[in-house]
Design a protein around this motif. Structure first.
Motif, PDB file in Angstrom:
ATOM      1  N   ASN A  52     -46.825 -16.230 -42.235  1.00 51.75           N
ATOM      2  CA  ASN A  52     -46.172 -15.757 -40.835  1.00 51.75           C
ATOM      3  C   ASN A  52     -45.922 -17.447 -40.341  1.00 51.75           C
ATOM      4  O   ASN A  52     -46.642 -18.032 -40.210  1.00 51.75           O
ATOM      5  CB  ASN A  52     -47.587 -15.460 -40.227  1.00 51.75           C
ATOM      6  N   THR A  99     -43.875 -19.027 -36.943  1.00 49.45           N
ATOM      7  CA  THR A  99     -43.189 -19.287 -35.459  1.00 49.45           C
ATOM      8  C   THR A  99     -41.976 -19.605 -35.694  1.00 49.45           C
ATOM      9  O   THR A  99     -41.077 -20.041 -36.512  1.00 49.45           O
ATOM     10  CB  THR A  99     -43.844 -20.219 -34.667  1.00 49.45           C
ATOM     11  N   LYS A 155     -43.023 -10.332 -34.575  1.00 55.50           N
ATOM     12  CA  LYS A 155     -44.169 -10.064 -33.482  1.00 55.50           C
ATOM     13  C   LYS A 155     -43.755 -10.907 -32.338  1.00 55.50           C
ATOM     14  O   LYS A 155     -43.462 -12.169 -32.199  1.00 55.50           O
ATOM     15  CB  LYS A 155     -45.542 -10.838 -33.782  1.00 55.50           C
ATOM     16  N   LYS A 156     -43.200  -9.950 -31.344  1.00 57.55           N
ATOM     17  CA  LYS A 156     -42.708 -10.291 -30.113  1.00 57.55           C
ATOM     18  C   LYS A 156     -43.786 -11.474 -29.145  1.00 57.55           C
ATOM     19  O   LYS A 156     -44.911 -10.642 -28.977  1.00 57.55           O
ATOM     20  CB  LYS A 156     -42.062  -9.483 -29.241  1.00 57.55           C
ATOM     21  N   GLU A 157     -43.471 -12.505 -28.614  1.00 54.71           N
ATOM     22  CA  GLU A 157     -44.339 -12.981 -27.845  1.00 54.71           C
ATOM     23  C   GLU A 157     -45.705 -13.192 -28.476  1.00 54.71           C
ATOM     24  O   GLU A 157     -46.712 -12.945 -27.793  1.00 54.71           O
ATOM     25  CB  GLU A 157     -44.270 -12.651 -26.687  1.00 54.71           C
ATOM     26  N   TRP A 158     -45.849 -13.374 -29.606  1.00 53.54           N
ATOM     27  CA  TRP A 158     -46.967 -13.621 -30.481  1.00 53.54           C
ATOM     28  C   TRP A 158     -48.011 -14.688 -30.224  1.00 53.54           C
ATOM     29  O   TRP A 158     -49.311 -14.769 -30.071  1.00 53.54           O
ATOM     30  CB  TRP A 158     -46.897 -13.266 -31.868  1.00 53.54           C
ATOM     31  N   ARG A 159     -47.616 -15.946 -29.926  1.00 52.21           N
ATOM     32  CA  ARG A 159     -48.341 -17.142 -29.759  1.00 52.21           C
ATOM     33  C   ARG A 159     -47.725 -17.783 -28.526  1.00 52.21           C
ATOM     34  O   ARG A 159     -46.691 -17.904 -28.227  1.00 52.21           O
ATOM     35  CB  ARG A 159     -47.900 -17.998 -30.927  1.00 52.21           C
ATOM     36  N   TRP A 199     -44.225 -18.345 -24.640  1.00 49.93           N
ATOM     37  CA  TRP A 199     -44.555 -17.375 -25.752  1.00 49.93           C
ATOM     38  C   TRP A 199     -43.427 -17.922 -26.743  1.00 49.93           C
ATOM     39  O   TRP A 199     -42.160 -17.941 -26.592  1.00 49.93           O
ATOM     40  CB  TRP A 199     -44.701 -16.030 -25.195  1.00 49.93           C
ATOM     41  N   ASP A 239     -42.054 -15.964 -30.398  1.00 45.59           N
ATOM     42  CA  ASP A 239     -42.045 -14.765 -31.533  1.00 45.59           C
ATOM     43  C   ASP A 239     -42.640 -15.570 -32.912  1.00 45.59           C
ATOM     44  O   ASP A 239     -42.586 -16.587 -33.096  1.00 45.59           O
ATOM     45  CB  ASP A 239     -40.783 -14.412 -31.699  1.00 45.59           C
ATOM     46  N   GLU A 240     -43.276 -14.603 -33.527  1.00 45.21           N
ATOM     47  CA  GLU A 240     -43.823 -15.044 -35.010  1.00 45.21           C
ATOM     48  C   GLU A 240     -43.236 -14.088 -35.929  1.00 45.21           C
ATOM     49  O   GLU A 240     -43.153 -12.961 -35.580  1.00 45.21           O
ATOM     50  CB  GLU A 240     -45.243 -14.957 -35.318  1.00 45.21           C
TER      51      GLU A 240
END
Length: 179
Positions: free
Chosen positions: A135, A137, A158-162, A168, A170-171
């Protein structure tokens, strides 16, 4: 594990040793590294020493393994330059996650590629895993390039994951299925 599996042209992958405490303390307490993991608090030397001392180095029991990346130097005076991890090891489903970190001054020299290729070989040829994943970023172009060069394919977003740096990110998820 044979020496041939863990020794490349420029680097050596090896088990963590008590003498790695200061190196681990430095990298685990670097907030710049926290952004790629799930840690937001520093580790004490005592905590890291306990981790090193209690590690059985048994992938099947602990479901993870950390290998130190040493730069091969003349006269056996190797220099530790990073770590490579297998995590979330699932022997039944034959997959595991991969993470890698190199000191900033040792990046972009081919060492990460060599370490990753050795780990891939170990996972597919020795452990007989079916798949590896990672995974990353979306802003980490160096890692994306590293894993894509090794054959990993993007398989998820994964939208706006971190939440990092007041915003935010994505990842992306990448995977490599054994040929």
């Amino acid at each position: 594990m044979t020496q041939k599996v863990f020794q490349g042209k420029k680097i050596l992958l090896r088990a963590i040793e008590p003498s790695d405490l200061e190196f681990m303390y430095t990298i685990e307490n670097d907030p710049a590294i926290w952004r790629v993991g799930n840690t937001l608090v520093p580790y004490s030397r005592y905590q890291l020493e306990q981790y090193i001392m209690s590690s059985q180095h048994d992938l099947y029991a602990e479901k993870q393994i950390r290998l130190m990346i040493d730069l091969l130097l003349p006269e056996n005076r190797n220099k530790t330059i990073g770590v490579i991890d297998l995590y979330d090891f699932e022997p039944h489903h034959e997959h595991a996650g991969v993470g890698i970190y190199l000191l900033p001054e040792e990046q972009e020299k081919g060492y990460a590629s060599e370490a990753l290729q050795m780990l891939i070989h170990y996972c597919f040829e020795i452990l007989k895993l079916h798949m590896l994943y990672c995974n990353i970023t979306a802003d980490n172009t160096h890692s994306i390039r590293l894993f894509e060069k090794a054959g990993f394919l993007k398989c998820g977003l994964k939208k706006e994951w971190r939440y990092l740096d007041n915003g935010w990110l994505d990842e992306l998820m990448f995977q490599l299925i054994r040929p």
